[in-house]
Every structure is written in C-alpha cells, then in structure tokens.
Design a protein around this motif. Structure first.
Motif, PDB file in Angstrom:
ATOM      1  N   ARG A  38      28.710  -9.366   9.149  1.00  0.00           N
ATOM      2  CA  ARG A  38      29.691  -9.514  10.224  1.00  0.00           C
ATOM      3  C   ARG A  38      29.021  -9.885  11.541  1.00  0.00           C
ATOM      4  O   ARG A  38      29.677 -10.402  12.451  1.00  0.00           O
ATOM      5  N   SER A  39      27.745  -9.598  11.688  1.00  0.00           N
ATOM      6  CA  SER A  39      27.009  -9.956  12.905  1.00  0.00           C
ATOM      7  C   SER A  39      25.589 -10.345  12.516  1.00  0.00           C
ATOM      8  O   SER A  39      25.195 -10.258  11.344  1.00  0.00           O
ATOM      9  N   ASP A  40      24.818 -10.745  13.518  1.00  0.00           N
ATOM     10  CA  ASP A  40      23.415 -11.092  13.260  1.00  0.00           C
ATOM     11  C   ASP A  40      22.481  -9.996  13.761  1.00  0.00           C
ATOM     12  O   ASP A  40      21.326 -10.245  14.063  1.00  0.00           O
ATOM     13  N   PHE A  41      22.974  -8.766  13.852  1.00  0.00           N
ATOM     14  CA  PHE A  41      22.129  -7.640  14.255  1.00  0.00           C
ATOM     15  C   PHE A  41      22.489  -6.407  13.424  1.00  0.00           C
ATOM     16  O   PHE A  41      23.528  -6.368  12.752  1.00  0.00           O
ATOM     17  N   GLU A  42      21.612  -5.412  13.469  1.00  0.00           N
ATOM     18  CA  GLU A  42      21.829  -4.172  12.718  1.00  0.00           C
ATOM     19  C   GLU A  42      23.035  -3.422  13.277  1.00  0.00           C
ATOM     20  O   GLU A  42      23.096  -3.119  14.460  1.00  0.00           O
ATOM     21  N   GLN A  71      30.209 -11.185  18.838  1.00  0.00           N
ATOM     22  CA  GLN A  71      31.075 -12.342  19.010  1.00  0.00           C
ATOM     23  C   GLN A  71      32.309 -12.198  18.131  1.00  0.00           C
ATOM     24  O   GLN A  71      32.217 -12.084  16.914  1.00  0.00           O
ATOM     25  N   GLY A  72      33.485 -12.172  18.761  1.00  0.00           N
ATOM     26  CA  GLY A  72      34.719 -12.197  17.996  1.00  0.00           C
ATOM     27  C   GLY A  72      35.306 -10.853  17.615  1.00  0.00           C
ATOM     28  O   GLY A  72      36.373 -10.801  17.017  1.00  0.00           O
ATOM     29  N   PHE A  73      34.634  -9.751  17.934  1.00  0.00           N
ATOM     30  CA  PHE A  73      35.193  -8.433  17.643  1.00  0.00           C
ATOM     31  C   PHE A  73      34.534  -7.391  18.546  1.00  0.00           C
ATOM     32  O   PHE A  73      33.481  -7.636  19.136  1.00  0.00           O
ATOM     33  N   ALA A  74      35.188  -6.247  18.659  1.00  0.00           N
ATOM     34  CA  ALA A  74      34.665  -5.164  19.489  1.00  0.00           C
ATOM     35  C   ALA A  74      33.657  -4.349  18.680  1.00  0.00           C
ATOM     36  O   ALA A  74      33.977  -3.830  17.613  1.00  0.00           O
ATOM     37  N   ASN A  75      32.444  -4.243  19.195  1.00  0.00           N
ATOM     38  CA  ASN A  75      31.406  -3.464  18.527  1.00  0.00           C
ATOM     39  C   ASN A  75      31.600  -1.984  18.858  1.00  0.00           C
ATOM     40  O   ASN A  75      30.904  -1.406  19.689  1.00  0.00           O
ATOM     41  N   VAL A  76      32.574  -1.370  18.193  1.00  0.00           N
ATOM     42  CA  VAL A  76      32.891   0.042  18.429  1.00  0.00           C
ATOM     43  C   VAL A  76      33.101   0.748  17.095  1.00  0.00           C
ATOM     44  O   VAL A  76      33.517   0.132  16.106  1.00  0.00           O
ATOM     45  N   LEU A  77      32.795   2.025  17.086  1.00  0.00           N
ATOM     46  CA  LEU A  77      33.131   2.891  15.965  1.00  0.00           C
ATOM     47  C   LEU A  77      34.441   3.585  16.309  1.00  0.00           C
ATOM     48  O   LEU A  77      34.560   4.226  17.350  1.00  0.00           O
ATOM     49  N   LEU A 118      46.970  11.136  14.753  1.00  0.00           N
ATOM     50  CA  LEU A 118      47.255  12.003  15.893  1.00  0.00           C
ATOM     51  C   LEU A 118      46.472  11.607  17.132  1.00  0.00           C
ATOM     52  O   LEU A 118      46.998  11.599  18.233  1.00  0.00           O
ATOM     53  N   ARG A 119      45.195  11.293  16.961  1.00  0.00           N
ATOM     54  CA  ARG A 119      44.338  10.895  18.080  1.00  0.00           C
ATOM     55  C   ARG A 119      43.350   9.842  17.610  1.00  0.00           C
ATOM     56  O   ARG A 119      43.052   9.756  16.417  1.00  0.00           O
ATOM     57  N   ILE A 120      42.826   9.066  18.560  1.00  0.00           N
ATOM     58  CA  ILE A 120      41.854   8.021  18.239  1.00  0.00           C
ATOM     59  C   ILE A 120      40.720   8.088  19.250  1.00  0.00           C
ATOM     60  O   ILE A 120      40.957   8.217  20.454  1.00  0.00           O
ATOM     61  N   GLY A 121      39.482   8.016  18.758  1.00  0.00           N
ATOM     62  CA  GLY A 121      38.314   7.971  19.631  1.00  0.00           C
ATOM     63  C   GLY A 121      37.488   6.736  19.340  1.00  0.00           C
ATOM     64  O   GLY A 121      37.346   6.323  18.183  1.00  0.00           O
ATOM     65  N   TYR A 122      36.951   6.126  20.400  1.00  0.00           N
ATOM     66  CA  TYR A 122      36.136   4.920  20.258  1.00  0.00           C
ATOM     67  C   TYR A 122      34.743   5.182  20.817  1.00  0.00           C
ATOM     68  O   TYR A 122      34.598   5.620  21.964  1.00  0.00           O
ATOM     69  N   GLY A 123      33.720   4.904  20.009  1.00  0.00           N
ATOM     70  CA  GLY A 123      32.341   5.022  20.442  1.00  0.00           C
ATOM     71  C   GLY A 123      31.702   3.659  20.540  1.00  0.00           C
ATOM     72  O   GLY A 123      31.771   2.860  19.593  1.00  0.00           O
ATOM     73  N   ALA A 124      31.087   3.354  21.673  1.00  0.00           N
ATOM     74  CA  ALA A 124      30.557   2.012  21.926  1.00  0.00           C
ATOM     75  C   ALA A 124      29.180   1.816  21.312  1.00  0.00           C
ATOM     76  O   ALA A 124      28.319   2.688  21.375  1.00  0.00           O
ATOM     77  N   GLY A 125      28.991   0.640  20.712  1.00  0.00           N
ATOM     78  CA  GLY A 125      27.673   0.243  20.247  1.00  0.00           C
ATOM     79  C   GLY A 125      26.857  -0.336  21.392  1.00  0.00           C
ATOM     80  O   GLY A 125      27.391  -0.647  22.468  1.00  0.00           O
ATOM     81  N   GLY A 126      25.576  -0.501  21.167  1.00  0.00           N
ATOM     82  CA  GLY A 126      24.701  -0.958  22.232  1.00  0.00           C
ATOM     83  C   GLY A 126      24.747  -2.451  22.483  1.00  0.00           C
ATOM     84  O   GLY A 126      24.407  -2.911  23.571  1.00  0.00           O
ATOM     85  N   LYS A 127      25.161  -3.237  21.505  1.00  0.00           N
ATOM     86  CA  LYS A 127      25.160  -4.687  21.637  1.00  0.00           C
ATOM     87  C   LYS A 127      26.585  -5.232  21.669  1.00  0.00           C
ATOM     88  O   LYS A 127      27.525  -4.597  21.203  1.00  0.00           O
TER      89      LYS A 127
END
Length: 447
Positions: A197-201, A243-249, A231-240
């Motif tokens: 999905r990307s060119d990085f780990e 392109q084309g999508f949000a790098n989040v957990l 019920l609830r949603i949490g988003y954790g940001a990746g470091g990089k």
C-alpha cells in the motif's frame, strides 16, 4: 453485552500509533504518564502528545523522547526485571511480558538462539519499552472505564483486521531488508497480512507483537464478530505521510450486536474404547482439556458382543481437529475416530468477578431469554449515562422468578467456590450465596 476493541490495521500499526489511538479513544494521557513512572526509568524518557492532521484526518501523535543517550539496548532478561520490579499492576506486567515474549521468541528463531538469550536491538530501546508497557496500561485503563460492573475483573475483547505491512526497504541492526522486517515477518507468520500500500514500513515488530499477542482472532482463532455497534473511535498518527490515504491506525470501541444467541461450526471427534483402564482415560481427557479442547466428555456404551465401553467425545474448532485427533491416538488405545461437523448455538455470556468475605469469586453471566432482542444489560434494566458511569440493577436473590424475568443466568465459578469453601471451612452453597449477594449489591440502582 461484550465490549470490543476492533483494530483497523489497513494502514499498519506501530507502537506509537497504538498509543495515540488508545489515548484518543479514551485512555487518559496523564494517567499513562503517571503509570509509566512506575518503571523507575526516571531521566530516560518523557512523553509528548499532540493532535495532527493526516490527509485531513485528525489523529493523536504520541512521541517518546529519549533523554539519556548513554542507555543503549537491553536484553530480554533485563527488561523482564524492570517490569517485574516495578509497581505496575499484575495485569499490566502480564500483558507487557507476554508481548515481549512474542518478540523474544521471534528474534530467537531468526538468530538461532533461545528466547532467554535474545539481546534486543531496536526493541530494547526505551521507546519500544514505553510503547509496549504503555499499551498494557491503556488496555487496563479502558477496561476500568468501560467495565460493565463496578469492581469487576473485566477484560475487553480485542480483534484485528488484516494487517498492512507496507513496502520498500527498512534498515535494521543487521542491515537493510525488504519490508517486512525479519522480526515482523516471523511474528505475523500464519496471520492475514497484505503488502504494497506504500513504499515504506507500515507495521513494526512492536505493533505486530501487540496484535499477535492480544487479538483474539490471532491468538485463539476466535472469529471477529461481523455485527457490532461502534461506540467510540480513536485515531493514532503514523510518522510518515502517505500518498492517497491517511496514515493512521483506527481503533474502535464496539459493542457486540449479537444479542442473546450466537452459533458457530465446530468439530466433534468421537471414538469408542473398551480396552483402556479408567485412570489412563481420565489422564487422556485432562491432556485434551489442557491443550485447548472446547469440551471433553465420555459416556458408557454397549459395544460388540455386549462389551461395556466408553464413548470419548472431544469438541474443538475446525482448524484444531488434526491436533486433537493426534492427541487421541497418542494418549488412548483408540485406532480410529469419527469426525463430525456440528453447529453449536450458545447464549451470549460475559465473565466478571466479585469480592466477597471468602475472597474473589468469578461469575459467568448469560442472557437466558432465547428470543430476546435486548442486550445482557438492557435485560436487567441497566442505564448508561456516560463512559464513567457504571450500570446497575437490582436482582432479588431470594426470588428465582425475578432472575428469569430479568433474562439473566448468573453462575459463580465452581473452581473459585470450591477453593474458597476449603480455605474458610464453609460449604460451597455459602460461598455461592455470598458471591450472588455481592453481585446484587454492585448492581443496585443508584438512588
């Protein structure tokens, strides 16, 4: 009704992404920092929290800032000592060491050594220690926040989607490798993953180990519910940035929408035995249970020529059938087995515990009304006012009809009752009554 943490790992997972998502979901950041101080690693790190946008999606970023450059990597034994010598709860210690054990076993296989002799490199750095212990702290904090009853020994059920690994190359202590890194690949061996999905780990060994160790669909082959309420949603940001999508957990707190019943396909393995002594058969049954059989039972049967024998039955998940057939052949005199696919329907249930004057007693609670469309707690007239308000209800212990009308079956765990009765010189009935009374007091309506 079961509470679920569902991991959407379509953008991978790392230790810091996980912390960010769990804090965004509701784990208190100040509490996390205070609990991490119990590791007694003062001066080695501090945490920073910020909110950022990833392709327009707001997410929480947790940074572990190392403040002591003289401290390098640690080996598995030194990490175990740090965790065990801390003042953290037994739950946090256990989950943390289980995750480290997962990584140690993977590293040991890669390097041809034992888990105890593994010397961590990237994983032994302070940020990975904080990420792993911090994950356990957040799980405990969320357990407490969303426990269905006050004082309950409640455990959120964790499930995960397929895990995206990313692409490109990654540099490790031993040089460059194509994604996934060797430890990540070994940890996730046999698990559902995707690449490219990307060119990085996108998934690190720490993130992989958290899900491999804690997600029920990875550890116990328990399929994730396909119907649930978010019920609830949490988003954790990746470091990089991708392109084309949000790098989040994305981690979602959900409620299992399966109301009173759930059905699943299982395998029933049977064999008739007439040439084995009872003690050896009982030992074989014990081995089958210890290896994870869902149920093991036997019944007397009449065989050829009027011989009295025993029909041994073993219930298991379909993917475990081969293992249990081998165990039956190895530990009994059987030379053949029958394998039957069965459809098992069971009432939805939850497990909790209560404190009594005889000690802590476990309870199994299930919804008795087979055709009910209400949840476990709705059936007992429970109310939720917010994440920190506990549900409560009044159950008349002297009136069995009230329990049935409430749609609840409440069963104190026999093993706990037996141990408590022996320790205090009382009857099992007295212990059971005390457990139900304690449960009733916990769930009384707040005036």
């Amino acid at each position: 009704m079961a509470k679920i943490l569902y991991y959407d790992a379509s953008s991978g997972i790392s230790g810091d992404m996980n912390l960010g998502a769990l804090v965004d979901l509701g784990a208190d950041f100040s509490y996390l920092c205070a609990e991490l101080e119990k590791l007694n690693l003062a001066g080695e790190f501090h945490l920073e929290k910020c909110e950022i946008l990833k392709s327009g999606v707001r997410a929480v970023k947790i940074n572990v800032i190392a403040t002591n450059a003289s401290v390098c990597s640690r080996n598995f034994e030194s990490i175990k000592k740090i965790v065990l010598d801390s003042n953290l709860s037994e739950f946090v210690k256990g989950v943390s060491l289980d995750i480290f054990q997962t990584i140690a076993e993977a590293e040991a296989k890669i390097h041809g050594t034992s888990a105890q002799n593994v010397h961590f490199h990237e994983i032994g750095a302070i940020d990975s220690i904080v990420d792993i212990v911090g994950a356990a702290i957040c799980f405990e904090a969320l357990n407490k926040s969303f426990a269905p009853t006050s004082g309950a020994n409640f455990k959120l059920q964790i499930y995960s989607s397929d895990i995206e690994l990313g692409g490109g190359t990654v540099r490790c202590e031993h040089g460059g490798f194509s994604v996934p890194a060797p430890a990540t690949a070994e940890i996730l061996r046999g698990m559902p993953v995707s690449l490219g999905r990307s060119d990085f780990e996108m998934t690190t060994p720490t993130g992989a180990a958290i899900l491999r160790t804690c997600a029920l669909n990875f550890t116990s082959n328990v399929p994730a519910p396909n119907k649930f309420k978010i019920l609830r949603i949490g988003y954790g940001a990746g470091g990089k940035d991708a392109q084309g999508f949000a790098n989040v957990l994305r981690v979602m707190l959900c409620e299992d929408a399966c109301r009173s019943q759930r059905a699943q396909t299982q395998i029933l393995i049977e064999t008739n035995i007439d040439d084995m002594d009872a003690e050896s058969l009982a030992y074989a049954c014990e081995i089958l249970r210890e290896n994870g059989a869902l149920d093991v039972f036997s019944e007397a049967v009449y065989m050829k020529k009027g011989r009295v024998g025993v029909k041994l039955s073993v219930l298991c998940h379909k993917e475990d059938a081969a293992k249990f057939k081998e165990l039956v052949f190895a530990h009994t005199s059987a030379i053949g087995v029958r394998e039957i696919e069965v459809r098992k329907t069971e009432l939805a249930r939850e497990f909790t515990s209560v404190d009594t004057k005889f000690g802590k007693i476990g309870l199994k609670i299930s919804l008795a009304a087979a055709n009910s469309t209400t949840s476990l707690y709705e059936s007992a007239n429970l109310k939720f006012a917010g994440a920190n308000e506990k549900p409560a209800a009044t159950l008349n212990l002297n009136d069995g009809e009230n329990l049935a009308q409430a749609g609840l079956k409440i069963k104190p765990e026999f093993k706990d009752c037996k141990a408590a009765a022996a320790a205090h010189g009382v009857t099992i009935a007295e212990v059971r009554k005390a457990a139900l009374k304690a449960y009733d007091e916990i769930r009384k309506f707040k005036k």
